[in-house]
Design an enzyme around this catalytic site. Structure first.
Site, short mmCIF file in Angstrom:
data_model
loop_
_atom_site.label_atom_id
_atom_site.label_comp_id
_atom_site.label_asym_id
_atom_site.label_seq_id
_atom_site.Cartn_x
_atom_site.Cartn_y
_atom_site.Cartn_z
CE LYS A 202 -3.61 2.36 2.61
NZ LYS A 202 -4.54 2.28 3.74
CE LYS A 256 -6.09 1.86 -0.37
NZ LYS A 256 -6.48 1.93 1.01
C1 PBG Z 1 -7.34 3.50 5.75
C2 PBG Z 1 -7.69 3.25 4.33
C3 PBG Z 1 -7.52 4.16 3.29
C4 PBG Z 1 -8.11 3.58 2.16
C5 PBG Z 1 -8.58 2.31 2.54
N1 PBG Z 1 -8.29 2.12 3.88
C6 PBG Z 1 -6.98 5.53 3.28
C7 PBG Z 1 -5.66 5.81 3.82
O1 PBG Z 1 -4.80 4.95 3.98
O2 PBG Z 1 -5.45 6.98 4.13
C8 PBG Z 1 -8.21 4.24 0.84
C9 PBG Z 1 -9.28 3.77 -0.08
C10 PBG Z 1 -9.61 4.67 -1.21
O3 PBG Z 1 -8.97 5.73 -1.42
O4 PBG Z 1 -10.56 4.34 -1.93
N2 PBG Z 1 -6.50 2.66 6.38
#
Ligand code: PBG
Length: 332
Positions: A202, A256
């Site tokens: 991520k 992601k």
């Molecule tokens: C939080 C989380 C995020 C997303 C999914 N879980 C945001 C972040 O890490 O700040 C993002 C999903 C999206 O942008 O559609 N842990």
């Protein structure tokens, strides 16, 4: 494997593009409803479907409406829903205790879905940000995001979700050692068939902006997430993270954001052969919707093309806010 091509005119590659029938026969990848995980936002109240301004077409639903959405997903053949809570500011604290409250929004939504649509696999998000007064995925002490203390909290959160009936646990926090800790705790409590889909690779991304609005975390977040989420310049590190999570017991792994990281998807699937997912995140969704609303692109075409790209890159499935619209099209 190197494809063999005869010299022209023995080979005319346009021959296999000559008609829909032949194009269909030679198509290498297909997108089906089986590939879709639908992320939904849950809020408190009743009978509420509240639009998210930065994500046209996406709403925050109260628990009763989440149950309706699950019923709809079942009818559309979407196999899984992923829940994200919009937590009221009054429930956000430094110790994030709401995260493992058996009756928090997420856990109530899990039970509501299971009551009406038991065939839908329910996935959850494991990270402290919806419950954290400072918007981070982990505990913050003197500006530092604490790893091991956060993992202990995440394990409690995981168990509460499994207790509520979650099928797939989705750790999105990027702490070290969390997959092993969660797997051990799930096994110890008899949740042997609860899967872990790890957000293994991520990235610290600008594409999450609209999501943070949707869950009400944008205002709260102090600083950035770069000490735990990945540097967009790195690719080998993604491979190490994926391997590490698989060794700790992740059943499935995720990359992601999606489209900007297709090289990682391809590398992960071809190296490990594990169930591999991509998250087409909020910013990707918002960009397509905004351009479509302006009449600059054909939204439906770009939506389907973007999802096919994930399949081509080797993904087994995609988390996408387009899931219901895509399913409707695929079902004709
Ligand atoms: C939080 C989380 C995020 C997303 C999914 N879980 C945001 C972040 O890490 O700040 C993002 C999903 C999206 O942008 O559609 N842990």
């Amino acid at each position: 494997m190197k494809p063999t091509v005869a010299p022209f005119p023995a080979a005319r590659l346009r021959r296999t593009r000559v008609s829909p029938a032949i194009r269909g026969l030679v198509r290498e990848n297909t997108l089906t409803t089986d590939d879709l995980i639908w992320p939904v936002f849950v809020r408190d109240g009743e009978g509420i479907e509240e639009p998210v301004a930065s994500m046209p077409g996406v709403v925050r639903r109260s628990v009763d409406k989440i149950a309706e959405a699950a019923f709809e997903a079942q009818a559309l053949g979407i196999p899984a829903i992923c829940l994200f809570p919009y937590t009221d500011a009054s429930l956000k604290t430094e110790d994030c205790a709401e995260a493992w409250n058996p009756d928090n929004l997420c856990n109530r939504a899990i039970r509501a879905i299971k009551a009406v649509a038991p065939d839908i696999a329910v996935m959850t998000d494991v990270a402290l940000d919806p419950y954290n007064i400072n918007g981070h995925d982990g505990y913050v002490v003197d500006g530092e995001i604490l790893n091991d203390e956060t993992v202990e909290a995440l394990v409690k959160m995981t168990l509460a979700q499994a207790e509520a009936g979650a099928d797939i646990i989705g750790p999105s926090d990027m702490m070290d050692g969390r997959i092993g800790a969660m797997r051990t705790a799930l096994e110890a409590k008899g949740h042997r068939n609860v899967s872990i889909l790890s957000y293994s690779a991520k990235y610290a991304s600008g594409y999450y902006g609209p999501f943070r609005d949707a869950v009400g975390a944008s205002g709260a977040l102090q600083g950035d997430k770069k000490t735990y989420q990945m540097d967009p310049g790195n690719s080998d590190e993604a491979m190490r993270l994926i391997e590490r999570d698989l060794q700790e017991g992740a059943d499935m792994v995720m990359i992601k954001p999606g489209i900007a990281y297709l090289d990682i998807c391809y590398r992960v699937k071809s190296t490990f052969g594990a169930p591999t997912f991509a998250y087409q995140v909020s910013g990707e969704y918002a960009m397509i919707q905004a351009a479509a609303q302006n009449g600059w692109i054909d939204g439906e075409k770009v939506m389907l093309e973007s999802l096919m790209a994930f399949k081509r890159a080797g993904c087994d499935g995609i988390l996408t806010y387009f899931a219901p619209e895509t399913a409707r099209i695929l079902n004709g």
